[in-house]
Design a protein around this motif. Structure first.
Motif, mmCIF file in Angstrom:
data_model
loop_
_atom_site.group_PDB
_atom_site.id
_atom_site.type_symbol
_atom_site.label_atom_id
_atom_site.label_comp_id
_atom_site.label_asym_id
_atom_site.label_seq_id
_atom_site.Cartn_x
_atom_site.Cartn_y
_atom_site.Cartn_z
ATOM 1 N N UNK A 1 -4.876 6.257 7.835
ATOM 2 C CA UNK A 1 -3.598 6.954 8.022
ATOM 3 C C UNK A 1 -3.370 8.008 6.926
ATOM 4 N N UNK B 1 6.803 7.587 2.565
ATOM 5 C CA UNK B 1 6.866 8.494 3.716
ATOM 6 C C UNK B 1 5.752 9.528 3.573
ATOM 7 N N UNK B 2 5.117 9.931 4.673
ATOM 8 C CA UNK B 2 4.021 10.913 4.593
ATOM 9 C C UNK B 2 4.437 12.173 3.836
ATOM 10 N N UNK C 1 -5.512 10.941 7.587
ATOM 11 C CA UNK C 1 -4.963 11.795 8.652
ATOM 12 C C UNK C 1 -3.814 12.662 8.131
ATOM 13 N N UNK C 2 -2.954 12.040 7.310
ATOM 14 C CA UNK C 2 -1.813 12.790 6.750
ATOM 15 C C UNK C 2 -2.325 13.953 5.903
ATOM 16 N N UNK D 1 -4.050 16.669 8.032
ATOM 17 C CA UNK D 1 -3.090 17.483 8.791
ATOM 18 C C UNK D 1 -2.415 18.518 7.898
#
Lengths: 403, 227
Positions: free
Chosen positions: B17, B105-106, B20-21, B24
């Motif tokens: 995760x 939080x991302x 991915x953050x 992105x």
């Protein structure tokens, strides 16, 4: 172990120790009494022996020599001129003539290391001797004044023993209690830390995924809203876990207070800024009130106090609909510095009161309990009132926290 | 330039995760699930920063941090479920650039990582505040094609506000950034510096559009002019 159990255990241990003391005292008194009566019997036997010593035809004759033989004793009879006029198994080392000094000495102490007892007769002084080391002689002389104080001395001794027994048992139990408490606190701390750690990692995934879904432009609005709810609830769980951890640490005295000199206004401003920056205040009229004159410098943990205030502000938002006015203030009242958080939503019941017991204490949950714990850790307290408006006062003593 | 970030966490799902953050947001990512693997990847991939978990299956993140620092000095951010003060302070005390507590939080992760990279690699030589350009290296601003020097206090004040842009910064935090020692009595001096800074960065200092006063609390710096 609760306080009641501790007191019960203290009482039982104290009574046990007092019983042991009474038994020991009884034993000592019995021993003294037995010895006393034995001595009396020894004295009586001197008299008895004296009675059995008869003079017949100018010759002394002991009617019952077994009285001496059984205890391996000897006897001499000294006439009023100090001459030994009769003897029975007397050691050869004994003199045959005694002057007044000799008599005065052996009646009190020993005769050539032989413990002796005496009996006054019409024809002189009968002296009975026992083997060396078989008896202990001690002279006890007390003035009548000292003797009259004896009951008080005894009472004092008993009181002293009582206090000593109670103190010892209390200290012992306190030591065991503390040890037991420390072990249980450490176990509880480990357990909470473990749970907290185990929750945080999966919660990171939930929050992260939900947050990304919320921001994903490909998803329909309904799905985004669902994701936002998951994200918000995850934040609530995160805050609860944090509060639970902190409340446990404060409970077990494992959270060291990082006290530093600070202005109470600084705490109010920081809590207000955190509240506004978090975005939670959106839709809630918010104001702060500080006195014109500077408040006295306090010695407190800035992080914990700020957390207590932000906790209260977040609670106001969580439990009240938008439009509810929230106010944060600080002022001096007598010997205390008061931090006050107040929310007023006349059209809605104050749901925040769910967490408050009738006596104004935090009833459940960690939010308000944590606020109270932080206040108490600083030597103060937190008071909650509900009704048309919710109000929390954190009162911290100025003297106790002043540098 | 895309920075490469090494993510070290024993939880594969979380590692994925975080990757991915980061991806992105334009970063390149390499992953490791334990200390041994982390050292190998660190030496092979030459990451520009490391996101490091504290509790790993074959050791702890603090020891791994020391080992990584002996190999190469790169910014390290701890990413841990342990939130105790002493653990957090231990991590920061070792020289870590930040300590983020799980869950996060991302956006928070990205902002804090970006702040670390900006500080370490000096990403921003210049920033823009509306029509005004801030030249950080020269401690000057350019307004209306004119370069204006900032005093040391004005620079410190602007830096503090810029680092927290969009958020209220209390007068106490600003005083602490500008002066050491007790802060009582510095409020007036702070107001003077704010006024002078406004004269330099605002088109109309009497009606500030960027450096706004939040009554009773402090100040807020907005990148874009307030409407």
């Amino acid at each position: 172990m609760t306080l009641r159990n501790l007191m019960k255990a203290t009482l039982i241990l104290s009574l046990s120790m007092m019983l042991i003391t009474v038994i020991a005292l009884g034993g000592m008194m019995s021993f003294t009494a037995i010895t006393f009566f034995q001595d009396r019997s020894a004295t009586t036997s001197t008299k008895d022996i004296s009675d059995t010593l008869q003079k017949t035809n100018g010759q002394y004759h002991l009617e019952n020599p077994a009285l001496l033989n059984d205890s391996n004793r000897w006897a001499i009879l000294i006439n009023n001129n100090g001459e030994v006029i009769w003897q029975y198994h007397a050691p050869s080392s004994l003199p045959t003539h005694f002057n007044l000094t000799d008599v005065a000495s052996f009646t009190r102490w020993y005769l050539s290391d032989y413990p002796v007892t005496t009996w006054i007769r019409a024809d002189g002084l009968l002296v009975l001797g026992a083997p060396p080391g078989s008896q202990w002689k001690q002279q006890l002389v007390l003035s009548t004044q000292s003797l009259s104080l004896l009951p008080f001395w005894l009472l004092g001794c008993i009181l002293f023993m009582l206090i000593a027994v109670l103190s010892t048992s209390a200290l012992l139990l306190h030591h065991w209690f503390r040890k037991d408490q420390k072990e249980r606190d450490a176990a509880r701390s480990d357990w909470i830390n473990g749970i907290s750690h185990d929750i945080r990692t999966p919660l990171s995934l939930v929050m992260g995924k939900a947050s990304r879904l919320e921001a994903d432009p490909r998803l329909p609005e309904d799905a985004k809203k669902e994701a936002a709810i998951i994200c918000n609830q995850s934040k609530t769980i995160r805050d609860l876990v944090g509060d639970l951890n902190l409340t446990m640490r404060l409970d077990c005295a494992m959270q060291p207070l990082r006290r530093e000199p600070l202005q109470p206004e600084m705490i109010v401003r920081q809590a207000a800024a955190d509240f506004l920056n978090s975005g939670m205040a959106d839709g809630y009229p918010f104001d702060i009130h500080l006195p014109d004159m500077p408040l006295p410098t306090m010695n407190a943990d800035a992080t914990l106090l700020t957390r207590a205030l932000t906790n209260l502000l977040y609670n106001c938002v969580r439990h009240n609909p938008p439009g509810c006015a929230i106010e944060l203030s600080a002022r001096i009242q007598a010997t205390h510095c008061l931090f006050v958080v107040e929310s007023n939503s006349p059209s809605h019941p104050q749901q925040i009161s769910d967490g408050i017991a009738p006596d104004g204490n935090a009833a459940h949950g960690t939010g308000l309990k944590l606020v109270k714990q932080i206040a108490q850790a600083h030597g103060g307290d937190a008071y909650f009132t509900t009704g048309e408006c919710f109000r929390c006062e954190i009162a911290l003593p100025i003297n106790g926290s002043l540098l | 330039m895309a920075y490469t970030i090494l993510v070290v966490d024993d939880e594969p799902a979380l590692c994925d995760m975080v990757s991915d953050i980061l991806k992105s947001d334009g970063y390149k990512v390499c992953r490791a699930y334990d200390c041994t693997n982390a050292i190998a990847v660190f030496q092979d991939a030459h990451p520009d920063a490391v996101l490091l978990d504290v509790m790993l299956p074959d050791g702890d993140g603090f020891s791994l941090f020391r080992q990584l620092r002996t190999i190469r000095d790169v910014p390290v951010v701890f990413l841990s479920a342990r939130d105790e003060d002493n653990v957090r302070l231990q991590g920061l005390g070792l020289g870590a650039d930040d300590y983020i507590t799980k869950p996060f939080l991302p956006q928070e992760l990205l902002l804090r990582l970006h702040a670390v990279l900006r500080r370490v690699y000096r990403l921003e030589e210049q920033s823009h505040l509306g029509d005004v350009t801030i030249l950080w290296a020269k401690a000057t601003i350019i307004k209306n094609n004119k370069e204006i020097a900032l005093t040391a206090k004005e620079f410190a004040l602007l830096k503090k506000l810029w680092d927290n842009r969009g958020n209220i910064v209390t007068i106490d935090a600003l005083c602490a950034a500008l002066w050491d020692g007790p802060l009582v009595g510095y409020e007036n001096a702070l107001m003077v510096h704010v006024r002078r800074l406004r004269e330099k960065i605002e088109q109309d200092p009497s009606h500030p559009q960027h450096l706004l006063t939040v009554r009773g609390l402090g100040y807020r710096l907005n990148e874009e002019a307030s409407t």
